[in-house]
Design a protein around this motif. Sequence first.
Motif, PDB file in Angstrom:
ATOM      1  N   LEU A 194       0.675  -1.157   0.033  1.00 38.92           N
ATOM      2  CA  LEU A 194      -0.062   0.125   0.074  1.00 38.92           C
ATOM      3  C   LEU A 194       0.870   1.286  -0.085  1.00 38.92           C
ATOM      4  CD1 LEU A 194      -3.138   0.807  -0.010  1.00 38.92           C
ATOM      5  CD2 LEU A 194      -2.927   1.238   2.366  1.00 38.92           C
ATOM      6  N   GLU A 195       0.343   2.338  -0.743  1.00 38.08           N
ATOM      7  CA  GLU A 195       1.182   3.547  -0.936  1.00 38.08           C
ATOM      8  C   GLU A 195       0.961   4.646   0.367  1.00 38.08           C
ATOM      9  OE1 GLU A 195      -1.669   2.382  -2.735  1.00 38.08           O
ATOM     10  OE2 GLU A 195      -2.878   3.885  -3.203  1.00 38.08           O
ATOM     11  N   THR A 196       0.911   3.929   1.604  1.00 36.99           N
ATOM     12  CA  THR A 196       0.735   4.918   2.567  1.00 36.99           C
ATOM     13  C   THR A 196       1.571   6.223   2.448  1.00 36.99           C
ATOM     14  OG1 THR A 196       2.264   3.224   3.651  1.00 36.99           O
ATOM     15  CG2 THR A 196      -0.103   3.110   4.281  1.00 36.99           C
ATOM     16  N   ALA A 256       7.837   1.277  -7.886  1.00 39.23           N
ATOM     17  CA  ALA A 256       7.550   2.013  -8.875  1.00 39.23           C
ATOM     18  C   ALA A 256       6.055   2.536  -8.772  1.00 39.23           C
ATOM     19  CB  ALA A 256       7.704   1.736 -10.372  1.00 39.23           C
ATOM     20  N   HIS A 257       5.242   1.610  -8.528  1.00 37.42           N
ATOM     21  CA  HIS A 257       3.710   1.541  -8.465  1.00 37.42           C
ATOM     22  C   HIS A 257       3.476   2.516  -7.285  1.00 37.42           C
ATOM     23  CE1 HIS A 257      -0.428  -0.083  -8.810  1.00 37.42           C
ATOM     24  NE2 HIS A 257      -0.684   0.391  -7.704  1.00 37.42           N
ATOM     25  N   GLU A 258       4.048   2.076  -6.310  1.00 37.87           N
ATOM     26  CA  GLU A 258       3.505   2.996  -4.719  1.00 37.87           C
ATOM     27  C   GLU A 258       4.110   4.197  -4.720  1.00 37.87           C
ATOM     28  OE1 GLU A 258       1.466   1.249  -3.608  1.00 37.87           O
ATOM     29  OE2 GLU A 258       1.976  -0.928  -4.187  1.00 37.87           O
ATOM     30  N   LEU A 259       5.339   4.452  -5.434  1.00 36.75           N
ATOM     31  CA  LEU A 259       6.024   5.588  -5.542  1.00 36.75           C
ATOM     32  C   LEU A 259       4.987   6.716  -6.558  1.00 36.75           C
ATOM     33  CD1 LEU A 259       8.038   7.947  -5.214  1.00 36.75           C
ATOM     34  CD2 LEU A 259       9.393   6.958  -6.999  1.00 36.75           C
ATOM     35  N   ALA A 260       4.573   6.104  -7.451  1.00 34.06           N
ATOM     36  CA  ALA A 260       3.720   6.825  -8.379  1.00 34.06           C
ATOM     37  C   ALA A 260       2.291   7.362  -7.763  1.00 34.06           C
ATOM     38  CB  ALA A 260       3.348   6.083  -9.759  1.00 34.06           C
ATOM     39  N   HIS A 261       1.863   6.477  -6.885  1.00 32.68           N
ATOM     40  CA  HIS A 261       0.789   6.989  -6.056  1.00 32.68           C
ATOM     41  C   HIS A 261       0.981   8.117  -5.165  1.00 32.68           C
ATOM     42  CE1 HIS A 261      -2.312   3.764  -6.690  1.00 32.68           C
ATOM     43  NE2 HIS A 261      -1.607   2.760  -6.245  1.00 32.68           N
ATOM     44  N   GLN A 262       2.330   8.284  -5.065  1.00 34.09           N
ATOM     45  CA  GLN A 262       2.189   9.588  -4.149  1.00 34.09           C
ATOM     46  C   GLN A 262       1.883  10.923  -4.754  1.00 34.09           C
ATOM     47  OE1 GLN A 262       3.121   9.042  -0.830  1.00 34.09           O
ATOM     48  NE2 GLN A 262       3.284   6.931  -1.529  1.00 34.09           N
ATOM     49  N   ASN A 316      -6.636   6.322  -9.400  1.00 34.76           N
ATOM     50  CA  ASN A 316      -5.284   5.810  -8.599  1.00 34.76           C
ATOM     51  C   ASN A 316      -4.739   4.587  -9.110  1.00 34.76           C
ATOM     52  OD1 ASN A 316      -6.471   7.542  -6.482  1.00 34.76           O
ATOM     53  ND2 ASN A 316      -6.309   5.938  -4.935  1.00 34.76           N
ATOM     54  N   GLU A 317      -5.303   3.694  -9.597  1.00 30.56           N
ATOM     55  CA  GLU A 317      -4.665   2.288  -9.851  1.00 30.56           C
ATOM     56  C   GLU A 317      -4.445   2.193 -11.539  1.00 30.56           C
ATOM     57  OE1 GLU A 317      -3.582   0.894  -7.613  1.00 30.56           O
ATOM     58  OE2 GLU A 317      -5.015   1.392  -5.874  1.00 30.56           O
ATOM     59  N   GLY A 318      -5.127   3.271 -12.360  1.00 34.04           N
ATOM     60  CA  GLY A 318      -4.913   3.237 -13.607  1.00 34.04           C
ATOM     61  C   GLY A 318      -3.385   4.132 -13.588  1.00 34.04           C
ATOM     62  N   TRP A 319      -3.320   4.994 -13.068  1.00 29.89           N
ATOM     63  CA  TRP A 319      -2.217   5.792 -13.193  1.00 29.89           C
ATOM     64  C   TRP A 319      -0.971   4.996 -12.526  1.00 29.89           C
ATOM     65  CZ3 TRP A 319      -0.238   9.338 -15.929  1.00 29.89           C
ATOM     66  CH2 TRP A 319      -1.065  10.234 -16.583  1.00 29.89           C
ATOM     67  N   ALA A 320      -1.189   4.608 -11.499  1.00 33.49           N
ATOM     68  CA  ALA A 320      -0.044   3.696 -10.711  1.00 33.49           C
ATOM     69  C   ALA A 320       0.659   2.634 -11.753  1.00 33.49           C
ATOM     70  CB  ALA A 320      -0.198   3.522  -9.554  1.00 33.49           C
ATOM     71  N   THR A 321      -0.370   2.180 -12.265  1.00 32.67           N
ATOM     72  CA  THR A 321       0.027   1.020 -13.207  1.00 32.67           C
ATOM     73  C   THR A 321       0.718   1.665 -14.430  1.00 32.67           C
ATOM     74  OG1 THR A 321      -1.856  -0.316 -12.580  1.00 32.67           O
ATOM     75  CG2 THR A 321      -0.830  -1.019 -14.616  1.00 32.67           C
ATOM     76  N   VAL A 339      -9.505  -2.531 -13.091  1.00 33.48           N
ATOM     77  CA  VAL A 339      -9.244  -1.374 -12.567  1.00 33.48           C
ATOM     78  C   VAL A 339      -7.666  -0.843 -12.806  1.00 33.48           C
ATOM     79  CG1 VAL A 339      -9.255   0.227 -10.640  1.00 33.48           C
ATOM     80  CG2 VAL A 339     -11.210  -1.271 -10.776  1.00 33.48           C
ATOM     81  N   TYR A 340      -7.019  -1.897 -12.725  1.00 34.17           N
ATOM     82  CA  TYR A 340      -5.400  -1.563 -12.740  1.00 34.17           C
ATOM     83  C   TYR A 340      -5.190  -1.443 -14.679  1.00 34.17           C
ATOM     84  CZ  TYR A 340      -4.822  -2.376  -7.934  1.00 34.17           C
ATOM     85  OH  TYR A 340      -4.708  -2.462  -6.642  1.00 34.17           O
ATOM     86  N   ASN A 341      -5.292  -2.536 -15.145  1.00 36.38           N
ATOM     87  CA  ASN A 341      -4.993  -2.638 -16.548  1.00 36.38           C
ATOM     88  C   ASN A 341      -5.748  -2.241 -17.462  1.00 36.38           C
ATOM     89  OD1 ASN A 341      -6.493  -4.971 -16.644  1.00 36.38           O
ATOM     90  ND2 ASN A 341      -4.889  -6.272 -16.058  1.00 36.38           N
TER      91      ASN A 341
HETATM   92 ZN    ZN Z   1      -2.028   0.762  -6.261  1.00 32.71          ZN
END
Ligand code: ZN
Length: 505
Positions: A340-342, A358-364, A381-386, A435-437
């Motif tokens: 999780l991108e806490t 990379a995914h959790e960092l991009a969530h910031q 959230n998830e589209g962008w992080a992916t 939601v992700y891909n």
């Molecule tokens: Zn995510």
Amino acid sequence: MSASRTTVVRGLATAVGIVSLVSITGLATAAPGDPGKPRFTAGSAGVGDTYFPYAGNGGYDVSHYDLAVDYTPPAPAPAPLEGQFSGVATIDLTATADLDRFNLDLRGMSVSAMTINGKPATGIAPPAPGAEVDGAAYWHVQDDAARRWELTVQPRPKLKKGQRARLVVTYGGTTTRPTDIETAPYGWYTTRDGAIVVSEPDGSMTWYPVSDHPRDKATYSFRITVPEGKVAVANGLPDGPPVTANGRTTWSWDAVDEQASYLTTASVGDFEVRPVTHSASGVPIHDFVDSKLSPSRRTTTNASLALQPRMIDFFESRFGPYPFSSYGSSVDDDSVGYALETQTRPVYSGQAVQGTVAHELAHQWLGNAVSPKDWKDIWLNEGWATYATWLWNEENGIRTAQAAFDSWYAPARTPEYWALPIGDPGPMGLFATQVYNRGAGTLHALRLTVGDEAFFEGVQTWVQRYDDSTATTADFQAVYEEVSGQDLDAFFQEWLATAAKPSLP
Ligand code: ZN
Ligand code: TRP
């Protein structure tokens, strides 16, 4: 009308004058054409989220949570997997309506004392609906079946709109392993050696009283006291070194950037405290890695975390300046089954692998600085992080974003796969693979539609405009229509709302 309400009306009339006395009296008797709404309300038990009707609360805005927690992890097996938790939460809030009562969310813990602006409130059993309660009071309703957990506070004197209040809540309980609506573990997840604390979407209420929805962001401070030898890792930066007394150590953290409640962490474990590194732009990076990782997981984790400074540099070049004051990871040998991108400090289960880092960092930037206004907007959230990992992989010669898109888009998939509208996936579909891909695919298709220049200008505008706030898919579409000059109604309709495979732009 009860004696206590008469007293309040009279008190207000004195304070605000005759005109208001007339209007308050009018409200109480509901003049013709007047909706008859009392001036003071009970706030609301939810902020109005489409999927989580009782998440967050209405009628006030929290500015800061100060959480003082004392935690003892379970004894070694075969002792039960339960921790002992006690907390004092100091909550600074501002009323956004005239409040007779208001709610916080708190699940699985019990409150033993409360003060409101320094004055004690009395803990009582939940009163019957509509019943009057005398004096400052609080009560707690916990309905697991309805997923409705509400701590109601009755402040006295009542809070007027714009008035600030400090609530001090003393609470605690035995920690276990709470689960989200889909039965995935989350919240204060008890491990044998500590706790993994990850709370998307509504798990923070399992360990502190909170308005548990992204629409009420706040800053945080933490003092987490654990047995000597354990390390407690929360958001933000250390607020001084750990302090040990009588066999217990207090770890203090200061999270100065406003954050959504689901992004709060305070994990406890046998962490190595790694030396601080920095991004090129000067972001300090503090990592905490469980000393019990196996050699191969440690090697993978070390290699992935070593990339964080370069990843920050790269995402800054695409998304704009890193939005917070610090960064760093915590890696637990135990697992909740996901990362999780806490905020400022993602949590990894078992190990940290490059793509996930990379995914959790991009969530910031995408999710944390700008958060979903409604959980229905989770694809943002998830589209962008992916998609960010597709960009990172392209930058590093692993695979182009176009190749990643093709390998998602080309293969035949079931009608059920295409049937999920990712712009409204339902509470059980928040973390569905689509939601992700399909989310990332939507962003790549958007890029092909508006061109590289507008695409990257758009994401930087998005992050800047809604930094420290929340936004919707409609807001996102508006930004891209603005930067591209195109009407994107049909595009977003097809990619987010159509229960079929979207056609290529
Ligand atoms: Zn995510
Ligand atoms: N938001 C997490 C991520 O993508 C994922 C997540 C949160 C999750 N809760 C979950 C995944 C429950 C599966 C199940 O980084």
